[in-house]
Design an enzyme around this catalytic site. Structure first.
Site, PDB file in Angstrom:
ATOM      1  CE  LYS A 223      41.980   5.735  -1.238  1.00 30.09           C
ATOM      2  NZ  LYS A 223      41.243   5.529  -2.228  1.00 30.09           N
TER       3      LYS A 223
ATOM      4  CD  GLU B  78      50.016  -1.705  -3.299  1.00 23.00           C
ATOM      5  OE1 GLU B  78      50.427  -1.233  -4.343  1.00 23.00           O
ATOM      6  OE2 GLU B  78      48.783  -2.448  -3.222  1.00 23.00           O
ATOM      7  CG  ASP B  79      49.471   2.002  -5.700  1.00 23.93           C
ATOM      8  OD1 ASP B  79      48.919   1.036  -5.202  1.00 23.93           O
ATOM      9  OD2 ASP B  79      48.671   2.238  -6.783  1.00 23.93           O
TER      10      ASP B  79
ATOM     11  CG  PHE C 208      39.509   7.560  -6.975  1.00 17.47           C
ATOM     12  CD1 PHE C 208      39.256   5.964  -6.686  1.00 17.47           C
ATOM     13  CD2 PHE C 208      40.070   7.742  -8.143  1.00 17.47           C
ATOM     14  CE1 PHE C 208      39.910   5.349  -7.453  1.00 17.47           C
ATOM     15  CE2 PHE C 208      40.582   6.777  -9.082  1.00 17.47           C
ATOM     16  CZ  PHE C 208      40.607   5.585  -8.666  1.00 17.47           C
ATOM     17  CB  VAL C 209      44.424  10.019  -4.510  1.00 14.75           C
ATOM     18  CG1 VAL C 209      43.741  10.720  -3.331  1.00 14.75           C
ATOM     19  CG2 VAL C 209      44.762   8.588  -4.143  1.00 14.75           C
TER      20      VAL C 209
ATOM     21  N   GLY D 139      50.871   0.823 -10.105  1.00  6.13           N
ATOM     22  CA  GLY D 139      50.936   1.949  -9.311  1.00  6.13           C
ATOM     23  C   GLY D 139      51.911   2.586  -8.645  1.00  6.13           C
TER      24      GLY D 139
ATOM     25  NE  ARG E 176      48.980   3.542 -14.719  1.00  5.42           N
ATOM     26  CZ  ARG E 176      48.560   2.862 -14.011  1.00  5.42           C
ATOM     27  NH1 ARG E 176      48.934   2.866 -12.392  1.00  5.42           N
ATOM     28  NH2 ARG E 176      47.631   1.814 -14.025  1.00  5.42           N
TER      29      ARG E 176
ATOM     30  CG  ASP F 175      41.039   1.285  -1.006  1.00  3.20           C
ATOM     31  OD1 ASP F 175      40.681   2.354  -0.511  1.00  3.20           O
ATOM     32  OD2 ASP F 175      40.247   0.646  -1.941  1.00  3.20           O
TER      33      ASP F 175
HETATM   34  P1  IMP Z   1      43.255  -2.807  -1.957  1.00  2.00           P
HETATM   35  O1  IMP Z   1      43.513  -4.366  -2.176  1.00  2.00           O
HETATM   36  O2  IMP Z   1      41.572  -2.551  -1.789  1.00  2.00           O
HETATM   37  O3  IMP Z   1      43.818  -2.330  -0.703  1.00  2.00           O
HETATM   38  O4  IMP Z   1      43.584  -2.256  -3.288  1.00  2.00           O
HETATM   39  C1  IMP Z   1      44.697  -1.402  -3.491  1.00  2.00           C
HETATM   40  C2  IMP Z   1      44.774  -1.091  -4.869  1.00  2.00           C
HETATM   41  O5  IMP Z   1      43.585  -0.470  -5.474  1.00  2.00           O
HETATM   42  C3  IMP Z   1      46.143   0.035  -5.004  1.00  2.00           C
HETATM   43  O6  IMP Z   1      46.935  -0.810  -5.272  1.00  2.00           O
HETATM   44  C4  IMP Z   1      45.391   0.726  -6.344  1.00  2.00           C
HETATM   45  O7  IMP Z   1      45.869   0.108  -7.395  1.00  2.00           O
HETATM   46  C5  IMP Z   1      43.936   0.771  -6.075  1.00  2.00           C
HETATM   47  N1  IMP Z   1      43.187   1.908  -5.556  1.00  2.00           N
HETATM   48  C6  IMP Z   1      42.959   2.107  -4.373  1.00  2.00           C
HETATM   49  N2  IMP Z   1      42.523   3.282  -3.977  1.00  2.00           N
HETATM   50  C7  IMP Z   1      42.831   4.098  -5.158  1.00  2.00           C
HETATM   51  C8  IMP Z   1      42.491   5.341  -5.481  1.00  2.00           C
HETATM   52  O8  IMP Z   1      42.215   6.459  -4.618  1.00  2.00           O
HETATM   53  N3  IMP Z   1      42.972   5.618  -6.621  1.00  2.00           N
HETATM   54  C9  IMP Z   1      43.546   4.621  -7.776  1.00  2.00           C
HETATM   55  N4  IMP Z   1      43.840   3.460  -7.141  1.00  2.00           N
HETATM   56  C10 IMP Z   1      43.243   3.030  -6.147  1.00  2.00           C
END
Ligand code: IMP
Length: 182
Positions: free
Chosen positions: A133, A101-102, A154-155, A46, A167, A105
């Site tokens: 987020k 990082e993208d 969700f983006v 991402g 992407r 979450d």
């Molecule tokens: P975390 O471990 O829950 O913080 O997950 C982070 C990862 O989940 C990000 O690097 C994304 O790859 C994916 N992710 C979280 N939210 C989104 C979203 O809104 N769209 C697409 N991928 C997401």
């Protein structure tokens, strides 16, 4: 779920992203001004668009490396497992490292990756996340630099996917389903 029809509503324009990336890069350049070399670690997949734009705005000697982690959700999110699918090519001991990082979450992926990287004893280890987020956070972790805080939507776009699609959008948009499930 990916088969459900959806549209993408623009949330952050390409122009707004570019201005923010420039500002982030100025802050990062100032922070690491004394570095002999900054190792910029992109978390695949991402972050690939973001890291490409960010490194071109950094006025520092830079090396780019990538790491791929994959998290697998199950019914109890707290037992979520994070695996390293592709590790760094280079050593980071004693180095200045910036993880890119993208989206942060729940925070599981990033906290796991940071734990691993910290164990390799870098000199400095910081995080730059494009999106955050905060409402979704389950693990207390915060990036040193964040592009934009966004609500629990969700983006996609600017490197970020929905089931591996979208992407390549130059902006960040939110996914809106046009039909109910079932
Ligand atoms: P975390 O471990 O829950 O913080 O997950 C982070 C990862 O989940 C990000 O690097 C994304 O790859 C994916 N992710 C979280 N939210 C989104 C979203 O809104 N769209 C697409 N991928 C997401």
């Amino acid at each position: 779920m990916p088969d459900r029809p959806y549209v993408i509503d623009e949330m952050i324009s390409a122009k707004t992203i570019a201005a923010r990336v420039e500002a982030l890069a100025a802050d990062i350049t100032a922070h690491f001004a004394d570095t002999d070399k900054l190792i910029v670690v992109g978390l695949l997949r991402g972050s690939f668009v973001f890291i490409a734009d960010l490194v071109r705005e950094l006025r520092l000697p830079v090396e780019v490396d990538f790491l791929e982690a994959s998290s697998y959700g199950n019914s109890t999110q707290s037992s979520r497992e994070v695996r390293i699918l592709k590790d760094l090519r280079g050593e980071i001991e004693g180095r200045d490292v910036l993880v890119v990082e993208d989206i942060v979450d729940t925070g599981f992926t990033l906290s796991h990756v940071m734990h691993i990287l910290q164990g390799r004893k870098p000199r400095r280890l910081e995080i730059c996340a494009l999106l955050d987020k905060p409402a979704r956070r389950e693990v207390p972790i915060k990036a040193t630099w964040t592009g934009f805080e966004i609500p629990d939507e969700f983006v996609v776009g600017y490197g970020i996917d929905f089931a591996q699609r979208n992407r390549n959008l130059p902006y960040i948009g939110k996914v809106r389903f046009t039909q109910n499930a079932g």
